[in-house]
Design an enzyme around this catalytic site. Sequence first.
Site, PDB file in Angstrom:
ATOM      1  CG  LEU A  39       7.893 -32.720  12.387  1.00  0.00           C
ATOM      2  CD1 LEU A  39       9.303 -32.841  12.951  1.00  0.00           C
ATOM      3  CD2 LEU A  39       7.284 -34.101  12.167  1.00  0.00           C
ATOM      4  N   GLY A  71       3.026 -20.302   8.654  1.00  0.00           N
ATOM      5  CA  GLY A  71       2.425 -18.966   8.669  1.00  0.00           C
ATOM      6  C   GLY A  71       2.657 -18.278   7.344  1.00  0.00           C
ATOM      7  CG  ASP A 111      -2.973 -20.794   9.108  1.00  0.00           C
ATOM      8  OD1 ASP A 111      -1.821 -21.187   9.350  1.00  0.00           O
ATOM      9  OD2 ASP A 111      -3.604 -21.128   8.084  1.00  0.00           O
TER      10      ASP A 111
END
Lengths: 419, 419
Positions: free
Chosen positions: A297, A190, A143
């Site tokens: 992924l 996100g 993040d």
Amino acid sequence: MPHNAFYAQSGGVTAVINASAAGVIAEAKAHPDTIGTLYAGRDGIIGALTEELIDITAESESDLAALLHTPSGAFGSCRYKLKSIEEHRTQYERLIEVFRAHDIRYFFYNGGGDSQDTAHKVSQLSEKMGFPITCIGVPKTMDNDLPITDCCPGFGSVAKYTAVSILEASFDVASMQRTSTKVFVMEVMGRHAGWVAASAGLARDERGMGPDIILFPEVPLDESRFLEQVDRVVAERGFCMIVVSEGAKDAAGEFLSSSGSTDAFGHAQLGGVAPVIVNKIKQHAGYKCHWAVCDYLQRAARHIASKTDVDQAYELGRAAVRYAVNGDNAVMPVVVRESDLPYRWHIDKAPLSEVANVEKCLPTDFISDDGFHITDKARRYLSPLIEGEAYPPYQNGLPAYRTLKKSVIPKKCAEFYDL
Amino acid sequence: MPHNAFYAQSGGVTAVINASAAGVIAEAKAHPDTIGTLYAGRDGIIGALTEELIDITAESESDLAALLHTPSGAFGSCRYKLKSIEEHRTQYERLIEVFRAHDIRYFFYNGGGDSQDTAHKVSQLSEKMGFPITCIGVPKTMDNDLPITDCCPGFGSVAKYTAVSILEASFDVASMQRTSTKVFVMEVMGRHAGWVAASAGLARDERGMGPDIILFPEVPLDESRFLEQVDRVVAERGFCMIVVSEGAKDAAGEFLSSSGSTDAFGHAQLGGVAPVIVNKIKQHAGYKCHWAVCDYLQRAARHIASKTDVDQAYELGRAAVRYAVNGDNAVMPVVVRESDLPYRWHIDKAPLSEVANVEKCLPTDFISDDGFHITDKARRYLSPLIEGEAYPPYQNGLPAYRTLKKSVIPKKCAEFYDL
């Protein structure tokens, strides 16, 4: 007289958290006078609470060497947040009980903001309880939202995956747009900050490929302005490439897509905003659309990891041990940027008290005025983080990732059920 | 006396169709006594109908060299199927008009089954119309469904992307399963045949990672048996990795997910079966699930292309020109497998009449008895196709893919509006 050490992986795993583990292991081995045996928590901090301590020395040299190129958390990670000491003192006491039983005086916690908070609390309590534990954080989070450090290990590789993927998709759609798909939407991770979405912007370089529109969580979706922009781009170039953050919100501040369920930290579990965006576009203009959802992924994609990211993850792991050996406590090594181009950086330390529970937001001036792309300033910040390739070795056409034995040592404490 | 040649890319693009273009260009250049100028169709066969002929010689050497590592269709491709000669004779006549105007006597058509059918028809009509055109197919399709050839360029790279991606995701989920996601579903392409889904099975090797369950279009979903299998796997190992083909069907033979729209070939446009599967699992057992949809990312992923695939794409392009130069007509070069391990292959030719509109299905004995995985036979077939890495060069952290100028030569024919 050396004392033992404990290392744990925490929270969502990344392509390079094992590289940090490799750094911790290498550096711990280099200080046998200070650090005795290095244990790893099975499934992160839970392994400490349940006294499931993995004997790292029982792993083969080649398996440990493979940590540098194996994604995910090799020792197991967990989404498990210790509450405040007031609310759940027994958990902290248990940690110290287990550490005491195994003469563990060094605690390396490899995670994001929540984990650094836990490391900070353990350091405070160990002082109060008279059992000295050196608590050192090792930064990790795709993040990229830890403060002070220039960036977070794990992010650079996700950024590279994201930029490469949307670049490739844009070449694909460009070549087919005359008779096929006009709009492509790629969803990236996100929740609250658009760091990953922003990284897609790197794919829009002098070649003019990559994303035309980026939807950030920071910019509430103005639907009519967005649809106008899609129309404009399609009219101009025949197709439109869109990257949308899973945390994109509507004008009312609600997530455009929410599954309604929450994770162990109480955060909403998201996913599936790409088809929501596609439906809006189809209803508006009827373009043929395609969409992709990257999900895990993107954070597991060690095959396309950033070399910068791998290097930093490894060096931060090593630095954590060096700080511990040098007598530092309650700190986390951080990356300090010296220059953008060429990218130069060194490692310094930050107090856990200043790291814990502080979320670094995407700066406002990283988002272009129209809210649909990144600025040159963002580009200067992001570009070095995806620099370099660090390919894993391959066998039979597949990356030679390895799993560990993860055998735990005999227990010395009573069972602990209060997870 | 040399005559000119025309090359066109057709249908869905791949990571390696440009490598075939590179092969055609290199070999055409090697036969100046036979082949004069090589033109490319702008946006595939449409470029011939509209007389938009790209002058390949006007491209720079370095841009043309980059075709070997650039995904997508560099000259533009199209989803545009010519009807039968009876239904739409004017289109075929137009092709021959344009070819005649530019002294084009060689037609290289780089595509799947529909395109090979078109090439075949053009060859038949050119004979009837007394303007000799040598029609050579160049195989291409990530669907791997062309007959006769051992495999189709484009498939090996998708297979590698798919196997690598589910391998990486399985490492990720394995390390988090104790407190987080239990089930991960990855959706891959494949309308009618499970070739791509099957390739995911390669990731389940002696390491025990990769997919636990593969849902093929060939095996109608028996929902209760499937959900039982998910339960069993989760109980045994703590988590379950699932790969589902976009073309997966229910017991009644209906697509589990269909957007309801169709493409230019009249095929249903699919997408979004992963969330359908996830919802079934959630309702059944409440596991925390995550899902990904690869969509175009899988076929554009030149960054993780199979070297075997790139090599074959290039050599098939070269062979197409060699066959033309040697006087063959209405043929397509094919890959002939000599051995599995080591993988040995050579190139032969097949008549277009035997290639056109024949779909190679996934053999029944490639699917395990329970319908949820691949057999050893499938593994022996698939494994060589993902062998080797063929990384593109990088610049600023991104693949150095290039776009072409695509400037078209002056027109000689009247406008043609009957597309």
